[in-house]
Structure formats: structure tokens, C-alpha cells
Scaffold this active site. Sequence first.
Site, mmCIF file in Angstrom:
data_model
loop_
_atom_site.group_PDB
_atom_site.id
_atom_site.type_symbol
_atom_site.label_atom_id
_atom_site.label_comp_id
_atom_site.label_asym_id
_atom_site.label_seq_id
_atom_site.Cartn_x
_atom_site.Cartn_y
_atom_site.Cartn_z
ATOM 1 N N CYS A 18 20.041 7.157 68.338
ATOM 2 C CA CYS A 18 19.886 8.603 68.072
ATOM 3 C C CYS A 18 20.232 9.014 66.645
ATOM 4 O O CYS A 18 19.661 9.958 66.123
ATOM 5 C CB CYS A 18 20.681 9.428 69.081
ATOM 6 S SG CYS A 18 22.455 9.144 69.020
ATOM 7 N N CYS A 68 17.870 8.683 71.967
ATOM 8 C CA CYS A 68 18.531 7.378 71.978
ATOM 9 C C CYS A 68 17.567 6.252 72.322
ATOM 10 O O CYS A 68 18.000 5.130 72.609
ATOM 11 C CB CYS A 68 19.696 7.390 72.964
ATOM 12 S SG CYS A 68 20.865 8.722 72.650
ATOM 13 N N LYS A 101 28.555 7.529 80.893
ATOM 14 C CA LYS A 101 28.450 8.502 79.811
ATOM 15 C C LYS A 101 27.663 9.696 80.318
ATOM 16 O O LYS A 101 26.524 9.580 80.749
ATOM 17 C CB LYS A 101 27.747 7.872 78.613
ATOM 18 C CG LYS A 101 27.527 8.852 77.476
ATOM 19 C CD LYS A 101 26.989 8.167 76.239
ATOM 20 C CE LYS A 101 26.711 9.180 75.152
ATOM 21 N NZ LYS A 101 26.201 8.555 73.937
ATOM 22 N N ARG A 129 27.360 15.786 67.063
ATOM 23 C CA ARG A 129 25.959 15.809 66.636
ATOM 24 C C ARG A 129 25.831 16.444 65.257
ATOM 25 O O ARG A 129 24.933 16.097 64.501
ATOM 26 C CB ARG A 129 25.103 16.506 67.690
ATOM 27 C CG ARG A 129 25.058 15.626 68.946
ATOM 28 C CD ARG A 129 24.204 16.168 70.052
ATOM 29 N NE ARG A 129 24.381 15.336 71.240
ATOM 30 C CZ ARG A 129 23.941 15.662 72.445
ATOM 31 N NH1 ARG A 129 23.282 16.801 72.617
ATOM 32 N NH2 ARG A 129 24.146 14.848 73.465
ATOM 33 N N ARG A 169 19.369 15.169 76.562
ATOM 34 C CA ARG A 169 19.591 13.775 76.941
ATOM 35 C C ARG A 169 19.762 13.585 78.459
ATOM 36 O O ARG A 169 20.246 12.567 78.908
ATOM 37 C CB ARG A 169 20.838 13.240 76.236
ATOM 38 C CG ARG A 169 20.784 13.308 74.717
ATOM 39 C CD ARG A 169 21.655 12.229 74.098
ATOM 40 N NE ARG A 169 22.101 12.501 72.756
ATOM 41 C CZ ARG A 169 21.316 12.518 71.677
ATOM 42 N NH1 ARG A 169 20.033 12.300 71.801
ATOM 43 N NH2 ARG A 169 21.826 12.756 70.483
ATOM 44 N N LYS A 188 33.088 8.640 79.326
ATOM 45 C CA LYS A 188 32.937 9.575 78.215
ATOM 46 C C LYS A 188 32.251 10.838 78.703
ATOM 47 O O LYS A 188 31.210 10.734 79.344
ATOM 48 C CB LYS A 188 32.092 8.897 77.144
ATOM 49 C CG LYS A 188 31.797 9.731 75.949
ATOM 50 C CD LYS A 188 30.913 8.962 75.034
ATOM 51 C CE LYS A 188 30.444 9.914 73.965
ATOM 52 N NZ LYS A 188 29.376 9.373 73.198
ATOM 53 N N SER A 202 34.294 14.577 70.508
ATOM 54 C CA SER A 202 34.364 15.576 69.440
ATOM 55 C C SER A 202 34.705 16.989 69.925
ATOM 56 O O SER A 202 35.531 17.668 69.322
ATOM 57 C CB SER A 202 33.044 15.587 68.672
ATOM 58 O OG SER A 202 31.963 15.851 69.552
ATOM 59 N N TYR A 204 39.584 10.974 67.664
ATOM 60 C CA TYR A 204 39.649 11.412 66.264
ATOM 61 C C TYR A 204 41.086 11.731 65.874
ATOM 62 O O TYR A 204 41.381 11.923 64.700
ATOM 63 C CB TYR A 204 38.731 12.630 66.071
ATOM 64 C CG TYR A 204 37.321 12.314 66.510
ATOM 65 C CD1 TYR A 204 36.484 11.565 65.687
ATOM 66 C CD2 TYR A 204 36.849 12.681 67.772
ATOM 67 C CE1 TYR A 204 35.205 11.219 66.109
ATOM 68 C CE2 TYR A 204 35.577 12.339 68.200
ATOM 69 C CZ TYR A 204 34.763 11.605 67.361
ATOM 70 O OH TYR A 204 33.510 11.244 67.782
HETATM 71 C C1 PBG Z 1 25.460 8.291 70.472
HETATM 72 C C2 PBG Z 1 26.795 8.844 70.685
HETATM 73 C C3 PBG Z 1 27.193 10.178 70.901
HETATM 74 C C4 PBG Z 1 28.590 10.172 70.925
HETATM 75 C C5 PBG Z 1 29.001 8.857 70.764
HETATM 76 N N1 PBG Z 1 27.880 8.051 70.643
HETATM 77 C C6 PBG Z 1 26.428 11.441 70.961
HETATM 78 C C7 PBG Z 1 25.495 11.723 72.044
HETATM 79 O O1 PBG Z 1 25.322 10.974 73.005
HETATM 80 O O2 PBG Z 1 24.830 12.758 71.883
HETATM 81 C C8 PBG Z 1 29.469 11.381 71.086
HETATM 82 C C9 PBG Z 1 30.866 11.254 70.590
HETATM 83 C C10 PBG Z 1 31.601 12.534 70.429
HETATM 84 O O3 PBG Z 1 31.160 13.631 70.821
HETATM 85 O O4 PBG Z 1 32.707 12.455 69.875
HETATM 86 N N2 PBG Z 1 24.612 8.295 71.558
#
Ligand code: PBG
Length: 327
Positions: free
Chosen positions: A122, A130, A195, A205, A217, A248, A274, A313
Site C-alpha cells: 500500500c 495492499c 489485522k 496513512r 480495505r 492489530k 497510530s 510509537y
Molecule cells: C500497511 C500497514 C498499515 C499499518 C501498518 N502496516 C496501514 C493500513 O493497513 O492501512 C498501520 C499502523 C498504524 O496505524 O500505526 N498495510
Amino acid sequence: MAFPKTRLRRMRATETHRRMMRETRLSVDDLIYPLFVVHGRNIRREINSMPGSFQLSVDLIMAEAKEAHSLGILAVILFGIPHHKDEMGTEAYSSEGIVQQAIKVIKDSVPEILVITDVCLCEYTSHGHCGVVKEGHILNDPTLELLAREAVSHAKAGADIIAPSDMMDGRVSAIREALDKNGFEQIPILSYAAKYASGFYGPFREAAESTPQFGDRRSYQMDPANSREAMREVSLDIEEGADMVMVKPALAYLDIIYRIKERWDIPVAAYHVSGEYAMIKAAGRLGWIDESRVMMEVLTSIKRAGADLILTYFAKDAARILQREDR
Ligand code: PBG
């Protein structure tokens, strides 16, 4: 035995009592520090919605990895922002790609720190999805080959652990097979097994410039309402050869972490993402909560739920607090 013979407050009397009774201890060894790497030199661009987190150029990533190592952090995970995005995400598997460069620099300058790489398309695709897109659909099987190439190219650059985050079916076995075929049978896979299609990825993002250009997604990431499905995801990933599995986001999914930990003896990682970071930062800045205290409480809760590893983080901030507590 009930009250008045039993009084649980007896063992909460002083900080010494409480330390003796403590059941869960966060350790710096649990923390994995995510880094965003960009092309260029001397770039240190703060991410708007993630104060205290930066996009860093390769030359500055080195110093960041050194600092993390000096704080006792054992591993970083890398996310790349390429120069050029295209339909097939070619920079993701180019030997000169941004992540490949960053891996080499970190392994040359701080060889002791483990470099984990996020394997996904992605950040590299013009459409921000992705996987390979055809007529508005995200195709599963053609994506596997590209993910396998990306994983091998990270391993060739020196990555220590490969972490696929795309949520295509069959990616773990495709990556395992490709790694083995190329002589990387020693490189473990940390699979983003459960996830979720989460609103908590918003700030990431912005950081990784990876917002999908159409749709969302939800056709590949999981529905937040499901937990049995997460068990199936984990069980399939283990069968396909995952060495570790990840949940996650973390805080809104502690029940998933707990269920996985109860059922399997595999190391479990949790990604404190994040949006979770941004909420604590924002409320802390407004003076509405005590940032450090809430940070430690949340990270401890993720560990208490069963996570062996936490991607966050806050890794450096937490490491500093843990160092102080140790003295
Ligand atoms: C990539 C990915 C993402 C995150 C980690 N790897 C974003 C998504 O799936 O849109 C998010 C990590 C975060 O929000 O800290 N696919």
C-alpha cells in the site's frame, strides 16, 4: 475466606507492597519501535497527527536506531515512503528501494538491533491498496508473488524478521517458500494475522502516505466485530509457517490477544497503532489526561492481556520511564 478476615488492601499499603504483588511487568525487551523512512538527506519531518513521530531520511534513521538501541530497545520495524508510486508498487521489491537502503544502513551502523520489515504494497502503489488492482478489485493470488519478491528483497538487504501486513490469503506460505528457496530459511515471519479494518490507522496513512485512492480495505482486512474469524486467521497462519502472530490494533482488541494466547503457544505481538498513539498525545497535550501515566497503563494492559511483544510509537518514551524505574 471473606471479610473481615480477608482484606485485599493489606497488600496495597505502600509502593513496596505493590511492587511485590505486581503481576505484570512491562520490559524494554517487549517493545518494537516503528520508523518511517523517506528519500533525501537530513529530513526530519514531524507527522501532523503523530506528534513526536517523524519521517526520517536514511542518514537520520541511523541516529534514531542508535538512540533506540542505547535505550535498550531490541528491534525496529521499518515503513518506507517511496519516491515514485505505480500500479504494481515496484519500489517495494527494488533492491534500491527506500526500505532496502534503510535496512543496510541500520545493519551496518547498529548490527545488534533487529530490523523487522513491514511487507505490504500500500505504501508503494499509486492506488494505495495492499494488492494488485484490476477493474476495482484487489486481486489475491497475483499479489502473493509480489509480496514474496518484496520479502526476499528485504532479506537480501539484511532484514532480520519479515512482517507481512497485507491480509491476502496464503501470503505466509508464499513468503516462507520464497525465503527458503533463496537461502533465507533462518529468517522468521511475524504475521499480522488478525489485522482489522480499523479507523485507528488514520494517522499512519498520513505518515506513510498510503490512503487508498478508492474504496477502503474492508475486502481484505477483518471486520472489527469478529473474533472467531481471528482464530481461523491465526490457525491458518501458523499452519502456513508463521513464527509469531500479531493482533492489530491493540487496545480495542485485547480480547483477541487474550484468546490467541490461551489457545496457542506461539509468541503474540500486538500493534499499538497510530490512532491509539494520537489519542493519548492529543488528550495529553490538552491537559485532559496525564500522557505518560496513560501510556504506561495502556502498554501494561496490552501485556497483561497476553502480548509478548508490543509495537509502539511510544517505545523510546516507555524505555526511558522503565530505565528510571529500574534504578
Ligand atoms: C500497511 C500497514 C498499515 C499499518 C501498518 N502496516 C496501514 C493500513 O493497513 O492501512 C498501520 C499502523 C498504524 O496505524 O500505526 N498495510
